[in-house]
Structures are given as structure tokens and as C-alpha cells.
Design a protein around this motif. Structure first.
Motif, PDB file in Angstrom:
ATOM      1  N   ASP A 231       0.776  -1.143   0.035  1.00  0.00           N
ATOM      2  CA  ASP A 231      -0.045   0.064  -0.032  1.00  0.00           C
ATOM      3  C   ASP A 231       0.861   1.298  -0.127  1.00  0.00           C
ATOM      4  N   HIS A 232       1.999   1.205   0.745  1.00  0.00           N
ATOM      5  CA  HIS A 232       2.873   2.435   0.515  1.00  0.00           C
ATOM      6  C   HIS A 232       3.409   2.593  -0.563  1.00  0.00           C
ATOM      7  N   ILE A 233       3.869   1.654  -1.201  1.00  0.00           N
ATOM      8  CA  ILE A 233       4.681   1.560  -2.494  1.00  0.00           C
ATOM      9  C   ILE A 233       3.652   2.044  -3.702  1.00  0.00           C
ATOM     10  N   THR A 234       2.304   1.895  -3.593  1.00  0.00           N
ATOM     11  CA  THR A 234       1.352   2.176  -4.665  1.00  0.00           C
ATOM     12  C   THR A 234       0.702   3.424  -4.172  1.00  0.00           C
ATOM     13  N   ALA A 235       0.886   4.025  -3.201  1.00  0.00           N
ATOM     14  CA  ALA A 235       0.162   5.276  -2.581  1.00  0.00           C
ATOM     15  C   ALA A 235       1.332   6.430  -3.168  1.00  0.00           C
ATOM     16  N   TRP A 236       2.493   5.939  -2.904  1.00  0.00           N
ATOM     17  CA  TRP A 236       3.731   7.145  -3.239  1.00  0.00           C
ATOM     18  C   TRP A 236       3.978   6.940  -4.697  1.00  0.00           C
ATOM     19  N   GLY A 237       3.592   6.093  -5.291  1.00  0.00           N
ATOM     20  CA  GLY A 237       3.949   5.853  -6.829  1.00  0.00           C
ATOM     21  C   GLY A 237       5.399   5.227  -6.963  1.00  0.00           C
ATOM     22  N   TRP A 238       5.832   4.596  -6.176  1.00  0.00           N
ATOM     23  CA  TRP A 238       7.166   4.065  -6.355  1.00  0.00           C
ATOM     24  C   TRP A 238       7.103   2.958  -7.180  1.00  0.00           C
ATOM     25  N   ALA A 239       6.090   2.145  -7.271  1.00  0.00           N
ATOM     26  CA  ALA A 239       6.179   1.126  -8.166  1.00  0.00           C
ATOM     27  C   ALA A 239       4.488   0.713  -8.520  1.00  0.00           C
ATOM     28  N   SER A 240       4.150   0.307  -9.465  1.00  0.00           N
ATOM     29  CA  SER A 240       2.769   0.018  -9.906  1.00  0.00           C
ATOM     30  C   SER A 240       2.486  -1.379  -9.196  1.00  0.00           C
ATOM     31  N   PRO A 241       1.210  -1.580  -9.236  1.00  0.00           N
ATOM     32  CA  PRO A 241       0.716  -3.179  -8.791  1.00  0.00           C
ATOM     33  C   PRO A 241       1.201  -4.024  -9.674  1.00  0.00           C
ATOM     34  N   GLN A 242       1.316  -4.033 -11.078  1.00  0.00           N
ATOM     35  CA  GLN A 242       1.865  -4.857 -11.771  1.00  0.00           C
ATOM     36  C   GLN A 242       3.694  -5.249 -11.539  1.00  0.00           C
ATOM     37  N   GLU A 243       4.125  -3.972 -11.315  1.00  0.00           N
ATOM     38  CA  GLU A 243       5.662  -3.967 -11.197  1.00  0.00           C
ATOM     39  C   GLU A 243       5.851  -4.509  -9.679  1.00  0.00           C
ATOM     40  N   ILE A 244       5.019  -4.540  -8.654  1.00  0.00           N
ATOM     41  CA  ILE A 244       5.071  -5.194  -7.440  1.00  0.00           C
ATOM     42  C   ILE A 244       4.914  -6.615  -7.572  1.00  0.00           C
ATOM     43  N   ASP A 245       3.992  -7.176  -8.305  1.00  0.00           N
ATOM     44  CA  ASP A 245       4.046  -8.562  -9.011  1.00  0.00           C
ATOM     45  C   ASP A 245       5.108  -9.236  -9.401  1.00  0.00           C
ATOM     46  N   ASP A 246       5.738  -8.424 -10.363  1.00  0.00           N
ATOM     47  CA  ASP A 246       6.547  -8.837 -11.194  1.00  0.00           C
ATOM     48  C   ASP A 246       8.023  -8.815 -10.267  1.00  0.00           C
ATOM     49  N   MET A 247       8.232  -7.955  -9.487  1.00  0.00           N
ATOM     50  CA  MET A 247       9.535  -7.944  -8.700  1.00  0.00           C
ATOM     51  C   MET A 247       9.460  -9.207  -7.530  1.00  0.00           C
ATOM     52  N   MET A 248       8.041  -9.536  -7.087  1.00  0.00           N
ATOM     53  CA  MET A 248       8.027 -10.649  -6.365  1.00  0.00           C
ATOM     54  C   MET A 248       8.273 -12.086  -6.898  1.00  0.00           C
ATOM     55  N   ALA A 249       7.839 -12.253  -8.041  1.00  0.00           N
ATOM     56  CA  ALA A 249       7.956 -13.281  -8.929  1.00  0.00           C
ATOM     57  C   ALA A 249       9.397 -13.310  -9.282  1.00  0.00           C
ATOM     58  N   TYR A 250      10.132 -12.293  -9.731  1.00  0.00           N
ATOM     59  CA  TYR A 250      11.317 -12.473 -10.382  1.00  0.00           C
ATOM     60  C   TYR A 250      12.313 -12.977  -8.928  1.00  0.00           C
ATOM     61  N   ALA A 251      11.961 -12.253  -7.771  1.00  0.00           N
ATOM     62  CA  ALA A 251      12.566 -12.420  -6.552  1.00  0.00           C
ATOM     63  C   ALA A 251      12.451 -13.993  -6.227  1.00  0.00           C
ATOM     64  N   LEU A 252      11.427 -14.610  -6.400  1.00  0.00           N
ATOM     65  CA  LEU A 252      11.469 -15.886  -5.970  1.00  0.00           C
ATOM     66  C   LEU A 252      12.064 -16.735  -6.756  1.00  0.00           C
ATOM     67  N   ARG A 253      11.964 -16.458  -7.990  1.00  0.00           N
ATOM     68  CA  ARG A 253      12.822 -17.097  -9.195  1.00  0.00           C
ATOM     69  C   ARG A 253      14.257 -17.003  -8.668  1.00  0.00           C
ATOM     70  N   VAL A 254      14.800 -15.954  -8.557  1.00  0.00           N
ATOM     71  CA  VAL A 254      16.149 -16.030  -8.042  1.00  0.00           C
ATOM     72  C   VAL A 254      16.623 -16.609  -6.756  1.00  0.00           C
ATOM     73  N   ASN A 255      15.610 -16.556  -5.941  1.00  0.00           N
ATOM     74  CA  ASN A 255      15.827 -17.408  -4.798  1.00  0.00           C
ATOM     75  C   ASN A 255      16.173 -18.754  -5.017  1.00  0.00           C
ATOM     76  N   ASP A 256      15.076 -19.466  -6.012  1.00  0.00           N
ATOM     77  CA  ASP A 256      15.278 -20.793  -6.206  1.00  0.00           C
ATOM     78  C   ASP A 256      16.420 -21.062  -6.784  1.00  0.00           C
ATOM     79  N   TYR A 257      17.014 -20.078  -7.830  1.00  0.00           N
ATOM     80  CA  TYR A 257      18.320 -20.486  -8.582  1.00  0.00           C
ATOM     81  C   TYR A 257      19.394 -20.431  -7.612  1.00  0.00           C
ATOM     82  N   LEU A 258      19.366 -19.349  -6.908  1.00  0.00           N
ATOM     83  CA  LEU A 258      20.425 -19.078  -5.631  1.00  0.00           C
ATOM     84  C   LEU A 258      20.665 -20.191  -4.707  1.00  0.00           C
TER      85      LEU A 258
END
Length: 262
Positions: free
Chosen positions: A135-162
Motif C-alpha cells: 500500500d505504501h508503494i502504490t500510494a506514493w507511486g514508487w512502483a505499480s501493482p504490476q511491477e510489485i507482482d513482477d518484482m516478487m515473482a522474479y525475486a522468488l525465481r532468483v531465490n530458487d536459483y541461488l
């Protein structure tokens, strides 16, 4: 490869204009900082090791389809990278209780978490990089909801790989920090992984002994910090020979073709 003018200097890296539009040269410093730069030291050879470890990991991530800012390594301390608009968030993935998570929730350090946890922190040294919600992220426009979803998805894929990469080297991936940026191509914008992945941004413990092999050696005064980073590079197969990056006795950095790098 000639550098352009300096455009940014952080705690551990300097960015210069690159040789082509849309590129930068990222220089890895030997500086080590902790507690929002209240603790500082110069550790000879740290930047060389972080450059090579991050290169190795970024190449691996590209191979599994995760877009990154990395283009190529230029020399022992520099990389050619894509110029991106950095999203002002740190994305932290936690697998094991440690650091601020243990303090916040009263969980004993070293306890395996029920599942991997993704957290967001607002990048602002003056504020101490506070933890923020979606909510903080979208309220202040630091990232869009889609970007949040993408960052989380990428982060978990990076986690699996690492997690697999480090486990195969006898290292436990406790947690790590990622940063992302927007790359603009004509009318298109894509999210890509930026910054670095190294012992500066990961908590890495020996699987058997629990020995700390990352920046916590500096934070907690646990001994030779650079040696911990060297051991990570050794286990990943990045080092061989008799000469350390600093010129002191120790392993030698090698390129992917087995020859000493430029």
C-alpha cells in the motif's frame, strides 16, 4: 573501454557514462560500510571479488530467463551495464531467520522459516531504509501493482536459483537483497534486475559449520572479510591459482575460458 563522466557514487560502487547511449560502466570499490555508513573501511580486493561473483550470478540468471542490467565484464573492477531507472525499493527475500527479522519477531537466528518471505524497503539512507507495505508503494507511486507482482515473482525465481547454486557449493542462502530498474526501449518499458548480487548483498553461511561468509563478518567484527568472500568465489569455481586479487598469497581470479582475466 573509455569511461564517460561520473554520474553517481554509492557506498560500494561508482557509475560512469558508458560508451553507447543507454549504457553505463559500473565500478566496484573496495569500501565496506555498515549501519548506514557509520562503520567504514577499505578492504583491498573486495571490489574485484564482488565484480566477478556478481558477473557469474547475473550470467546464470540470464540463462534461466531473468532479465538483468548486466552486459559484460570489462576488467577486474568494471562491468558494462544497461542504464535503467532504479525503482527506489530494496526487495529482500528471507529463507532463514537472521538480522532485523529475528529482532522484529523474536525468532532465534538460524531458524528455518516456514516458507520464503519477500519484504520491501524504501531506499533512503537518511531514514534507515524503512520497511514498507505494498500500500505504501502504490500510494506514493514508487512502483505499480504490476511491477510489485513482477518484482516478487522474479525475486522468488532468483531465490530458487541461488538456493540451489549455493547449496551445491556447501553454502546456506539465509537471505539476500535485490534492486530492480525500468529499461525504456522506444514506447516499451520493461522491469529488469539491477545493482549486484554478491556477499555484500547476501547472507551466506557454511552449510556444515554455520560459519559466516558474507558482509556480516564486517558488521560483527568476525575476522578477515575478504577471505570470506574469496571462499565463496572458490566454491563457485571462480578462483584458482596462487595469487589473490589484492596481490597477496591466495587464489587467482580466472575468466570463463580458464585464462587469467584482463
Amino acid at each position: 573501454m573509455a569511461r564517460g563522466k561520473q554520474i553517481y557514487e554509492g557506498k560500494a560502487k561508482i557509475l560512469y557514462e558508458g560508451p553507447e547511449p543507454g549504457t553505463l560502466i559500473q565500478f566496484f570499490k573496495d569500501d565496506a560500510t555498515a549501519f548506514n555508513a557509520q562503520k567504514h573501511a577499505v578492504l583491498e580486493g573486495k571490489g574485484v571479488l564482488n565484480n566477478r561473483i556478481s558477473e557469474f550470478i547475473m550470467i546464470g540468471l540470464e540463462r534461466i530467463g531473468i532479465p538483468t542490467h548486466f552486459i559484460k565484464r570489462i576488467n577486474m573492477r568494471e562491468q558494462l551495464i544497461r542504464h535503467v531507472e532504479i525503482i527506489p525499493l530494496e526487495v529482500v527475500v528471507r529463507n532463514v531467520a537472521a538480522g532485523s527479522l529475528s529482532k522484529r519477531l523474536g525468532i532465534k537466528e538460524g531458524e528455518q522459516l516456514p516458507r520464503s518471505v519477500v519484504e520491501f524497503y524504501f531506499k533512503d539512507d537518511k531514514l534507515g531504509d524503512p520497511m514498507v507495505s505494498e500500500d505504501h508503494i502504490t500510494a506514493w507511486g514508487w512502483a505499480s501493482p504490476q511491477e510489485i507482482d513482477d518484482m516478487m515473482a522474479y525475486a522468488l525465481r532468483v531465490n530458487d536459483y541461488l538456493s540451489g547454486l549455493f547449496a551445491a557449493a556447501g553454502i546456506r542462502l539465509v537471505d539476500f537483497k535485490l534492486e530492480f530498474g525500468r529499461q525504456y526501449e522506444n514506447d516499451m518499458v520493461r522491469l529488469i534486475l539491477a545493482d549486484e548480487i554478491s556477499p555484500d548483498s547476501c547472507r551466506l553461511w557454511d552449510l556444515g559449520s554455520g560459519e559466516i561468509m558474507d558482509k556480516d563478518r564486517f558488521r560483527k567484527d568476525l575476522g578477515d572479510v575478504v577471505e570470506g568472500y574469496r571462499e565463496v568465489a572458490r566454491r563457485l569455481g571462480i578462483l584458482r591459482g596462487d595469487d589473490a586479487p589484492s596481490g597477496e598469497p591466495g587464489p587467482k581470479l580466472v575468466s570463463d575460458n580458464g585464462k587469467a582475466p584482463s
